[in-house]
Design a protein around this motif. Structure first.
Motif, PDB file in Angstrom:
ATOM      1  N   ILE A 112     -12.321  11.366   2.797  1.00  0.00           N
ATOM      2  CA  ILE A 112     -12.087  10.218   3.673  1.00  0.00           C
ATOM      3  C   ILE A 112     -10.649  10.275   4.191  1.00  0.00           C
ATOM      4  CG2 ILE A 112     -11.962   7.702   3.821  1.00  0.00           C
ATOM      5  CD1 ILE A 112     -13.984   7.564   1.513  1.00  0.00           C
ATOM      6  N   PRO A 113     -10.449  10.376   5.493  1.00  0.00           N
ATOM      7  CA  PRO A 113      -9.086  10.387   6.032  1.00  0.00           C
ATOM      8  C   PRO A 113      -8.467   8.990   6.034  1.00  0.00           C
ATOM      9  CG  PRO A 113     -10.671  10.512   7.817  1.00  0.00           C
ATOM     10  CD  PRO A 113     -11.469  10.574   6.549  1.00  0.00           C
ATOM     11  N   HIS A 114      -7.210   8.917   5.639  1.00  0.00           N
ATOM     12  CA  HIS A 114      -6.483   7.650   5.604  1.00  0.00           C
ATOM     13  C   HIS A 114      -5.506   7.637   6.774  1.00  0.00           C
ATOM     14  CE1 HIS A 114      -3.970   4.611   3.001  1.00  0.00           C
ATOM     15  NE2 HIS A 114      -4.536   4.039   4.036  1.00  0.00           N
ATOM     16  N   TYR A 115      -5.719   6.740   7.732  1.00  0.00           N
ATOM     17  CA  TYR A 115      -4.859   6.587   8.906  1.00  0.00           C
ATOM     18  C   TYR A 115      -3.948   5.392   8.683  1.00  0.00           C
ATOM     19  CZ  TYR A 115      -8.068   9.749  11.355  1.00  0.00           C
ATOM     20  OH  TYR A 115      -8.835  10.830  11.729  1.00  0.00           O
ATOM     21  N   SER A 157       5.757   7.674   6.351  1.00  0.00           N
ATOM     22  CA  SER A 157       5.950   7.771   4.909  1.00  0.00           C
ATOM     23  C   SER A 157       4.622   7.837   4.158  1.00  0.00           C
ATOM     24  CB  SER A 157       6.769   6.589   4.405  1.00  0.00           C
ATOM     25  OG  SER A 157       6.226   5.372   4.862  1.00  0.00           O
ATOM     26  N   PHE A 158       3.584   7.210   4.693  1.00  0.00           N
ATOM     27  CA  PHE A 158       2.262   7.325   4.072  1.00  0.00           C
ATOM     28  C   PHE A 158       1.812   8.780   4.072  1.00  0.00           C
ATOM     29  CE2 PHE A 158       2.172   2.868   5.391  1.00  0.00           C
ATOM     30  CZ  PHE A 158       1.501   2.241   4.361  1.00  0.00           C
ATOM     31  N   ALA A 159       1.991   9.451   5.217  1.00  0.00           N
ATOM     32  CA  ALA A 159       1.599  10.857   5.312  1.00  0.00           C
ATOM     33  C   ALA A 159       2.431  11.705   4.365  1.00  0.00           C
ATOM     34  CB  ALA A 159       1.743  11.354   6.750  1.00  0.00           C
ATOM     35  N   LEU A 160       3.704  11.373   4.245  1.00  0.00           N
ATOM     36  CA  LEU A 160       4.560  12.095   3.304  1.00  0.00           C
ATOM     37  C   LEU A 160       4.010  11.972   1.887  1.00  0.00           C
ATOM     38  CD1 LEU A 160       7.394  13.551   2.862  1.00  0.00           C
ATOM     39  CD2 LEU A 160       8.209  11.283   2.198  1.00  0.00           C
ATOM     40  N   GLY A 204      -0.031   9.447   9.680  1.00  0.00           N
ATOM     41  CA  GLY A 204       0.845   8.304   9.921  1.00  0.00           C
ATOM     42  C   GLY A 204       1.137   8.232  11.408  1.00  0.00           C
ATOM     43  N   PHE A 205       1.215   7.034  11.953  1.00  0.00           N
ATOM     44  CA  PHE A 205       1.460   6.873  13.386  1.00  0.00           C
ATOM     45  C   PHE A 205       2.443   5.738  13.584  1.00  0.00           C
ATOM     46  CE2 PHE A 205       0.672   5.008  17.556  1.00  0.00           C
ATOM     47  CZ  PHE A 205       0.568   6.125  18.384  1.00  0.00           C
ATOM     48  N   GLY A 206       3.526   6.000  14.283  1.00  0.00           N
ATOM     49  CA  GLY A 206       4.482   4.915  14.503  1.00  0.00           C
ATOM     50  C   GLY A 206       5.843   5.397  14.913  1.00  0.00           C
ATOM     51  N   ILE A 258       0.838  -1.198   0.000  1.00  0.00           N
ATOM     52  CA  ILE A 258       0.000   0.000   0.000  1.00  0.00           C
ATOM     53  C   ILE A 258       0.872   1.247   0.000  1.00  0.00           C
ATOM     54  CG2 ILE A 258      -1.933   1.173   1.112  1.00  0.00           C
ATOM     55  CD1 ILE A 258      -2.483  -1.714   0.101  1.00  0.00           C
ATOM     56  N   MET A 259       2.001   1.169   0.711  1.00  0.00           N
ATOM     57  CA  MET A 259       2.906   2.317   0.764  1.00  0.00           C
ATOM     58  C   MET A 259       3.381   2.711  -0.625  1.00  0.00           C
ATOM     59  SD  MET A 259       4.669   4.562   2.469  1.00  0.00           S
ATOM     60  CE  MET A 259       4.644   5.620   1.038  1.00  0.00           C
TER      61      MET A 259
END
Length: 372
Positions: free
Chosen positions: A282-285, A290-293, A299-301, A266-267
């Motif tokens: 639709i927000p993607h969590y 890197s997903f947020a980038l 992105g959380f982690g 997915i990344m």
């Protein structure tokens, strides 16, 4: 982990100056200099019989360790890890007076199992002293290839080492393998979802079912939804085209939010799907910054640069200090860093200030392909 036995053959002392010759130990190779300062044959033999760590202290710098680095695929997080590993190995080499030769043994499998298997075969044939695979699929293939030869494997960014069958347990791996984990707190991510939109009723679960690292996080997500009366819709894909189709399906399902763990498939497709979710509000969590980038809302982690550095330090400990991978616990970094794409947040219309304090820190970012 099996240790190779070093044998030294003492040549007769010649009147002429001795020419230097190369010697090899079980963890690397080293240039041997001619005897100087009137060292006696007995002293030289005593040094040869000394423990490995003592030999290194006596002979000084010069040891060369062959380090295989295998990146599963190009994406912003894995690229960060790979660069951090190289930087730390270079720094540690200078500090310790040794050389970590990774330049000749660094590969990218581009998410192709046949390519990864060939890389693994080549590294074993090259007799590398350690293999550092980045991401779960690469780790599984490298360990399978290295097990018979007992080449140490120090993985990075494996979300669930036990679940993937790489280690007997995170506390005691039990074999020639250990490393670092980027396991996420799925419940904490759902806490972010509910804080940003308490009316969330339907969540999309977007992942690649062939990615072993995603399985436990998805199971945790389902358990959370079941316990909290939230409907979930699963959509999966193993290629970029399939992921795009899965994203379209989730938009058609009118989900309130989408959750993706640290899924490399997915990344690599995020830049192709983030606008679909933005257009649908639709927000993607997700489980990585890197997903947020690449356009996802959140992105959380972990800090992947730190993860790479810690991985390199573990590999150095194995090579230089003889640390035993079978008893070296897997290190899990649980930074809890929230990364928000401010452009996406504005486009969707989410006030992300409500997420302040729900993680170790909140970082704002804008859409780009790679970290600077």
């Amino acid at each position: 982990m099996k240790r190779k036995v070093v044998s030294f053959v003492m040549a007769a002392v010649m009147a002429a100056a001795l020419a230097g010759c190369g010697s090899s130990n079980g963890a690397g190779s080293q240039e041997t200099q001619p005897q100087q300062g009137g060292q006696t044959l007995a002293q030289t033999q005593e040094q040869a019989n000394a423990p490995e760590e003592t030999q290194q202290a006596q002979t000084g710098d010069g040891a060369v360790y062959k380090v295989g680095i295998v990146q599963y695929v190009d994406d912003a997080s894995l690229n960060q890890i790979e660069k951090a590993i190289e930087a730390e190995l270079t720094a540690k080499g200078q500090e310790l007076g040794v050389t970590f030769d990774f330049a000749n043994y660094t590969h990218n499998g581009q998410a192709d199992s046949s390519v990864l298997n060939q890389i693994a075969t080549d590294l074993v044939a090259d007799g590398v002293d350690v293999i550092i695979p980045i991401a779960t699929p690469a780790a599984m293939i490298m360990q399978n290839a290295a097990e018979d030869s007992q080449i140490p494997v120090v993985f990075s960014a494996v979300s669930d080492p036990e679940g993937a069958g790489l280690v007997a347990s995170n506390d005691a791996p039990g074999a020639n393998i250990t490393g670092t984990s980027d396991a996420i707190d799925t419940e904490a991510i759902f806490g972010l979802i509910m804080a940003a939109n308490p009316d969330t009723k339907k969540v999309g679960l977007l992942y690649d079912k062939s990615q072993a690292g995603s399985i436990q996080s998805i199971a945790d997500a389902k358990a959370y939804c079941d316990a909290n009366g939230i409907t979930y819709v699963e959509k999966t894909g193993t290629t970029s085209a399939e992921v795009q189709a899965a994203a379209d399906a989730l938009v058609a399902e009118q989900v309130d939010a989408v959750f993706t763990p640290q899924d490399n498939t997915i990344m690599t497709a995020e830049l192709a799907i983030f606008e679909k979710f933005i257009d649908a509000k639709i927000p993607h969590y997700t489980g990585a910054d890197s997903f947020a980038l690449n356009g996802a809302f959140c992105g959380f982690g972990v800090n992947y640069e730190n993860l790479g550095t810690v991985t390199a330090d573990m590999a150095v400990d194995v090579l230089v200090n003889g640390a035993d991978t079978s008893t070296m616990a897997v290190k899990t970094l649980s930074d809890g860093i929230i990364t928000i794409n401010t452009e996406t947040a504005e486009a969707i219309g989410i006030d992300y200030s409500v997420l302040e304090g729900m993680g170790s820190e909140l970082i704002e970012i804008v859409t780009a392909q790679e970290f600077e």
